[in-house]
Enzyme design. Sequence first.
Site, PDB file in Angstrom:
ATOM      1  N   CYS A   1      -4.713   6.331  -3.636  1.00 41.16           N
ATOM      2  CA  CYS A   1      -4.043   5.028  -3.729  1.00 41.16           C
ATOM      3  C   CYS A   1      -2.659   5.256  -4.331  1.00 41.16           C
ATOM      4  CB  CYS A   1      -4.862   4.065  -4.586  1.00 41.16           C
ATOM      5  SG  CYS A   1      -4.068   2.458  -4.840  1.00 41.16           S
TER       6      CYS A   1
ATOM      7  N   CYS B   1       0.862  -1.181   0.000  1.00 41.75           N
ATOM      8  CA  CYS B   1       0.000   0.000   0.000  1.00 41.75           C
ATOM      9  C   CYS B   1       0.892   1.223   0.000  1.00 41.75           C
ATOM     10  CB  CYS B   1      -0.925  -0.004   1.208  1.00 41.75           C
ATOM     11  SG  CYS B   1      -1.947   1.473   1.333  1.00 41.75           S
TER      12      CYS B   1
ATOM     13  N   GLU C   1     -10.381   0.438  -4.828  1.00 40.20           N
ATOM     14  CA  GLU C   1      -9.317  -0.410  -4.310  1.00 40.20           C
ATOM     15  C   GLU C   1      -9.832  -1.799  -3.947  1.00 40.20           C
ATOM     16  OE1 GLU C   1      -6.055   0.818  -1.908  1.00 40.20           O
ATOM     17  OE2 GLU C   1      -6.833   2.878  -1.800  1.00 40.20           O
TER      18      GLU C   1
ATOM     19  N   HIS D   1      -3.213  -3.893 -10.811  1.00 40.08           N
ATOM     20  CA  HIS D   1      -3.939  -2.672 -11.171  1.00 40.08           C
ATOM     21  C   HIS D   1      -4.427  -2.762 -12.611  1.00 40.08           C
ATOM     22  CE1 HIS D   1      -2.860  -0.297  -7.595  1.00 40.08           C
ATOM     23  NE2 HIS D   1      -1.759  -1.035  -7.622  1.00 40.08           N
TER      24      HIS D   1
ATOM     25  N   GLY E   1      -1.650   2.741  -6.982  1.00 37.89           N
ATOM     26  CA  GLY E   1      -2.483   3.014  -8.149  1.00 37.89           C
ATOM     27  C   GLY E   1      -2.000   4.209  -8.945  1.00 37.89           C
TER      28      GLY E   1
END
Length: 290
Positions: A234, A85, A225, A176, A237
Site C-alpha cells: 500500500c 492509491c 486496506e 490511515h 500506507g
Amino acid sequence: MIIVYITLIELIMEFTKYQGLGNDFILVDNRHSSTPLLSPDEAVKLCDRHFGIGADGVIFALPGDDQSDYTMRIFNSDGSEPQMCGNGIRCLARFLAKLEGVETVGKSYRIQTLAGIIIPRLEEEGQVKVDMGNPFLLAKEIPTTLTKGEEKVINQFLEVGGQSWSVTCVSMGNPHCITFVENVATIPLETIGPMFEHHSVFPERTNTEFIEVVRSDYLKMRVWERGAGITLACGTGACASVVAGVLTGNCDRLCTVELPGGCLTIEWSEQDNRLYMTGPAEAVFTGVIG
C-alpha cells in the site's frame, strides 16, 4: 504478450493488468469519457480471483481538466471508491506512457484524483517516483473522532479486539491508522484488520498499518486496506507510516519500507513537507472483456 478473454458484462473492452509490489490492478483506457466504463458492481465481478480476472481494484484513465493531464478513478475489489492509491497511480503512469507510446525516463503526469493533483514520474528500470503531496494530520482531516477535530492524533490509545493499541493517524487524501509493534509477523491481520477498518471512531472507515521498526531508516509493514482487505503493498500506507514514524520518533524522514510484496523508498521532505514515494510498476498481461 498473454491475451485473456473474459465474458462477464455486456461490453467489449480491452484492459491491461498491472502490479506494483504485488498490489494488482485492472487498468482501463477511459480517455474518451469522463464516466467510468464499468459500474462498481461490474468491477467487483472482475476483481474476483476465482470467477473474474482477479485484482485489488479497477483503475480508469479518464480525461484531465485545465489543471491536469488525466483523471484517475478507482473502484476497490468490494466496489467502494478510495480517494487515492499509491501503488495504483504508479501503475497508471506506466499504463498512460504505454498508451501514448512515450515510455521515456523523466516523463511525468499531472493526475487529478479525489485526493487532489498527484504527480508520478517515470524513472529507470521500471521505477516510478510519485510526488504524493502533503500529509494531513488533524483529526477532522483524517477523519477520526479519537480526539478533537483541530488536534493531531499521535500515540492515542484505541481499544480494538479487546486490546489497547497506541495509534497515530494520518491522511494521504485517504485515512490511515498506524500502530508500531514488536513483530509484524505475529499480527492476526485477518481478524484484527476489519475491526480497525470499521471502528466507530473512523466515520469513513480506515486503512490500518502495523509497523515494525528494524532501524531508523528501515521499517517492516503489513497492511489491511479499506475496501480491499489484506494486500501485498500500500503506497499511501507506506507514506503515512513514515510520517507517523517521524512524529513518534520511530524513524527518519528517508526510509525503506518493506512490505510483503517488496520495498518502497519513502521520503518526507523537510524542505517542502511533501511525501515522495519511489517503487516499481509492471504490466502483467493484456486481455479483452466481452
